[in-house]
Design a protein around this motif. Sequence first.
Motif, PDB file in Angstrom:
ATOM      1  N   LEU A 228      41.289  52.255  28.105  1.00  0.00           N
ATOM      2  CA  LEU A 228      41.414  50.917  28.687  1.00  0.00           C
ATOM      3  C   LEU A 228      40.120  50.431  29.346  1.00  0.00           C
ATOM      4  CD1 LEU A 228      44.976  51.252  30.296  1.00  0.00           C
ATOM      5  CD2 LEU A 228      44.351  50.110  28.149  1.00  0.00           C
ATOM      6  N   LEU A 229      39.024  51.154  29.117  1.00  0.00           N
ATOM      7  CA  LEU A 229      37.739  50.739  29.699  1.00  0.00           C
ATOM      8  C   LEU A 229      36.711  50.440  28.603  1.00  0.00           C
ATOM      9  CD1 LEU A 229      37.457  53.317  32.648  1.00  0.00           C
ATOM     10  CD2 LEU A 229      38.276  50.942  32.729  1.00  0.00           C
ATOM     11  N   GLU A 230      37.160  49.839  27.533  1.00  0.00           N
ATOM     12  CA  GLU A 230      36.291  49.615  26.377  1.00  0.00           C
ATOM     13  C   GLU A 230      36.042  48.143  26.091  1.00  0.00           C
ATOM     14  OE1 GLU A 230      38.170  51.811  23.265  1.00  0.00           O
ATOM     15  OE2 GLU A 230      37.951  53.741  24.293  1.00  0.00           O
ATOM     16  N   ASP A 231      36.441  47.249  27.014  1.00  0.00           N
ATOM     17  CA  ASP A 231      36.234  45.810  26.827  1.00  0.00           C
ATOM     18  C   ASP A 231      34.971  45.358  27.574  1.00  0.00           C
ATOM     19  OD1 ASP A 231      38.545  45.480  25.269  1.00  0.00           O
ATOM     20  OD2 ASP A 231      39.800  45.389  27.065  1.00  0.00           O
ATOM     21  N   ASP A 232      34.542  44.157  27.265  1.00  0.00           N
ATOM     22  CA  ASP A 232      33.359  43.572  27.917  1.00  0.00           C
ATOM     23  C   ASP A 232      33.840  42.630  29.019  1.00  0.00           C
ATOM     24  OD1 ASP A 232      30.828  42.819  28.547  1.00  0.00           O
ATOM     25  OD2 ASP A 232      30.591  41.435  26.850  1.00  0.00           O
ATOM     26  N   ILE A 233      34.057  43.212  30.210  1.00  0.00           N
ATOM     27  CA  ILE A 233      34.576  42.435  31.342  1.00  0.00           C
ATOM     28  C   ILE A 233      33.579  42.512  32.492  1.00  0.00           C
ATOM     29  CG2 ILE A 233      36.446  42.258  33.045  1.00  0.00           C
ATOM     30  CD1 ILE A 233      38.324  43.445  30.955  1.00  0.00           C
ATOM     31  N   GLU A 235      33.240  42.247  35.880  1.00  0.00           N
ATOM     32  CA  GLU A 235      33.965  42.247  37.147  1.00  0.00           C
ATOM     33  C   GLU A 235      33.631  43.548  37.866  1.00  0.00           C
ATOM     34  OE1 GLU A 235      38.320  40.617  38.116  1.00  0.00           O
ATOM     35  OE2 GLU A 235      38.355  42.550  37.108  1.00  0.00           O
ATOM     36  N   ALA A 236      33.372  43.472  39.179  1.00  0.00           N
ATOM     37  CA  ALA A 236      32.839  44.606  39.925  1.00  0.00           C
ATOM     38  C   ALA A 236      33.733  45.836  39.821  1.00  0.00           C
ATOM     39  CB  ALA A 236      32.632  44.218  41.389  1.00  0.00           C
ATOM     40  N   TYR A 237      35.046  45.665  40.034  1.00  0.00           N
ATOM     41  CA  TYR A 237      35.963  46.804  39.997  1.00  0.00           C
ATOM     42  C   TYR A 237      35.958  47.467  38.619  1.00  0.00           C
ATOM     43  CZ  TYR A 237      40.481  49.260  39.741  1.00  0.00           C
ATOM     44  OH  TYR A 237      41.470  50.197  39.534  1.00  0.00           O
ATOM     45  N   TYR A 238      36.027  46.634  37.600  1.00  0.00           N
ATOM     46  CA  TYR A 238      36.058  47.149  36.227  1.00  0.00           C
ATOM     47  C   TYR A 238      34.758  47.875  35.899  1.00  0.00           C
ATOM     48  CZ  TYR A 238      36.586  47.230  31.140  1.00  0.00           C
ATOM     49  OH  TYR A 238      36.676  47.622  29.820  1.00  0.00           O
ATOM     50  N   LEU A 239      33.617  47.267  36.234  1.00  0.00           N
ATOM     51  CA  LEU A 239      32.315  47.874  35.926  1.00  0.00           C
ATOM     52  C   LEU A 239      32.124  49.178  36.687  1.00  0.00           C
ATOM     53  CD1 LEU A 239      30.080  44.660  35.934  1.00  0.00           C
ATOM     54  CD2 LEU A 239      30.838  45.982  33.941  1.00  0.00           C
ATOM     55  N   ASN A 240      32.661  49.248  37.904  1.00  0.00           N
ATOM     56  CA  ASN A 240      32.589  50.474  38.686  1.00  0.00           C
ATOM     57  C   ASN A 240      33.379  51.601  38.012  1.00  0.00           C
ATOM     58  OD1 ASN A 240      31.982  52.163  40.891  1.00  0.00           O
ATOM     59  ND2 ASN A 240      33.899  51.610  41.924  1.00  0.00           N
ATOM     60  N   LEU A 241      34.579  51.261  37.494  1.00  0.00           N
ATOM     61  CA  LEU A 241      35.379  52.249  36.776  1.00  0.00           C
ATOM     62  C   LEU A 241      34.672  52.738  35.518  1.00  0.00           C
ATOM     63  CD1 LEU A 241      39.048  50.824  36.961  1.00  0.00           C
ATOM     64  CD2 LEU A 241      38.029  52.623  38.365  1.00  0.00           C
ATOM     65  N   PHE A 321      43.058  43.767  33.631  1.00  0.00           N
ATOM     66  CA  PHE A 321      41.682  43.587  34.070  1.00  0.00           C
ATOM     67  C   PHE A 321      41.228  42.148  33.829  1.00  0.00           C
ATOM     68  CE2 PHE A 321      41.519  48.252  33.132  1.00  0.00           C
ATOM     69  CZ  PHE A 321      41.164  48.666  34.412  1.00  0.00           C
ATOM     70  N   GLY A 322      40.559  41.581  34.844  1.00  0.00           N
ATOM     71  CA  GLY A 322      39.904  40.290  34.675  1.00  0.00           C
ATOM     72  C   GLY A 322      40.794  39.076  34.792  1.00  0.00           C
ATOM     73  N   LYS A 323      42.103  39.228  34.989  1.00  0.00           N
ATOM     74  CA  LYS A 323      43.016  38.091  35.084  1.00  0.00           C
ATOM     75  C   LYS A 323      43.797  38.192  36.392  1.00  0.00           C
ATOM     76  CE  LYS A 323      43.644  37.464  30.092  1.00  0.00           C
ATOM     77  NZ  LYS A 323      44.632  37.422  28.993  1.00  0.00           N
ATOM     78  N   GLY A 324      43.529  37.263  37.309  1.00  0.00           N
ATOM     79  CA  GLY A 324      44.181  37.291  38.608  1.00  0.00           C
ATOM     80  C   GLY A 324      45.636  36.870  38.533  1.00  0.00           C
ATOM     81  N   SER A 325      46.404  37.248  39.546  1.00  0.00           N
ATOM     82  CA  SER A 325      47.815  36.885  39.632  1.00  0.00           C
ATOM     83  C   SER A 325      48.177  36.734  41.099  1.00  0.00           C
ATOM     84  CB  SER A 325      48.697  37.957  38.984  1.00  0.00           C
ATOM     85  OG  SER A 325      48.590  39.179  39.693  1.00  0.00           O
ATOM     86  N   LYS A 326      49.383  36.267  41.365  1.00  0.00           N
ATOM     87  CA  LYS A 326      49.854  36.104  42.730  1.00  0.00           C
ATOM     88  C   LYS A 326      49.818  37.456  43.441  1.00  0.00           C
ATOM     89  CE  LYS A 326      53.783  34.366  45.400  1.00  0.00           C
ATOM     90  NZ  LYS A 326      55.156  33.789  45.326  1.00  0.00           N
ATOM     91  N   SER A 327      49.286  37.470  44.660  1.00  0.00           N
ATOM     92  CA  SER A 327      49.083  38.730  45.378  1.00  0.00           C
ATOM     93  C   SER A 327      50.407  39.324  45.863  1.00  0.00           C
ATOM     94  CB  SER A 327      48.152  38.498  46.571  1.00  0.00           C
ATOM     95  OG  SER A 327      47.900  39.724  47.228  1.00  0.00           O
TER      96      SER A 327
END
Length: 425
Positions: A228-233, A235-241, A321-327
Amino acid sequence: MQEDFLHYLWQHKKFDTSNLQTTGNESISIISVGTYNENTGPDFFNAQLNIGNQLWAGMVEIHVKASDWYVHNHETDSNYDNVILHVVWEHDTEVFRKDNSLIPTLEIKHYVSKTALNNYEKLFSKSQKWINCENDFYGVDNFIFKNWLERLYLERLERKTESINQLLADSKNNWEAVLFNMLAKNFGLKVNGEAFFSMAKAIDFSIIRKLQSNQTALEALLFGQAGLLEDDIEEAYYLNLVQEYHFLKHKFKLSNQNVMPIQFFRLRPPNFPTIRLSQFAGLYHQSQNLFSQVVDCQNLNEFYDLFSVAASSYWESHYTFGKGSKSAKKPLTKSFINLLLINTIIPIKFNYAMQTGETINDEIISLVEQIPSEANTIVEKFESLKPVSSTALQSQGLIELKNEYCIKNRCLQCAIGSAILTGNH
């Protein structure tokens, strides 16, 4: 007429035994029907019978027709030399042992009640039914249901020990590793269970041990191995992972080549694999020796406390990843923890107790009876025939009943089928 029915009649003496006679008019008195033989050879061994004025001990063979003895070539098989009685539905020929001595024959159809025979024919009629006994299911006594479903539940637990034992062998008896693999499968639910299981098996549990103090590293490991870490996103959290996973992959020489693809299709967002993997990482970050804690827990509330974990903060406002939602916080719900208990925790506690010589059946029964019944198509269909499932023990028993008895037409080995056959329901 099926031979299985004749086995059932003999084994449980479901026929009039008061004035039995052989086809040669000798009296028969049954002291013991013997023990059913599930292997090759005569059907029952160690039977004890009075035939005429003589006491006999030996084998009993059962056939629909007496001539089946010759169809199966028993007359040339020394394993049948000790048969003391041939029980048949239809006596169409005399039967002899290898040494040409006559074997006494009981033609059992004269001693079976019409009620039992009619119930048998009704139960195994060719009409299309979900289960053979659905027309009589409602009338079966609740006491029979209660005891049979409890036994079926224990049978189900015992069957599950086979897969647990295989995992134990693969991990060289590492119970923590076995629990990790089984929980991973459960966290994936039906859609991603096998994929999560393949992901877990691609990770040596010693790596989990080394990373447990770092939840981000655990998430990177799980997400990366799941592909699940093979996309081009961007975003800080994703890039850190991604960065963390590349480091771990190189350090521990990881491969996810044999990991099955993860699916999002037809899943509700709370069950998305991203959420479940983050919760799974949180569980192992929170509990350093999870298996030991599982063994020590005694009641439902203790388990709820142990599995009181949530997805990490990023997932409070995301499902992917990369798509926000209601908290909103995304903890493990009690209903999800119940599934973990039913499918992983209780079977592994049961197996561990067996391996260590403990008897915890009463503890297991008490625990599973505190968990509400599952809702699935099998349980719902049984419920439409008769309200019978209020606890997880009963729902698990019904699943075992359907899959291991009803589908396989094992009505003669089923307490419900037996009650219907003899009219004691």
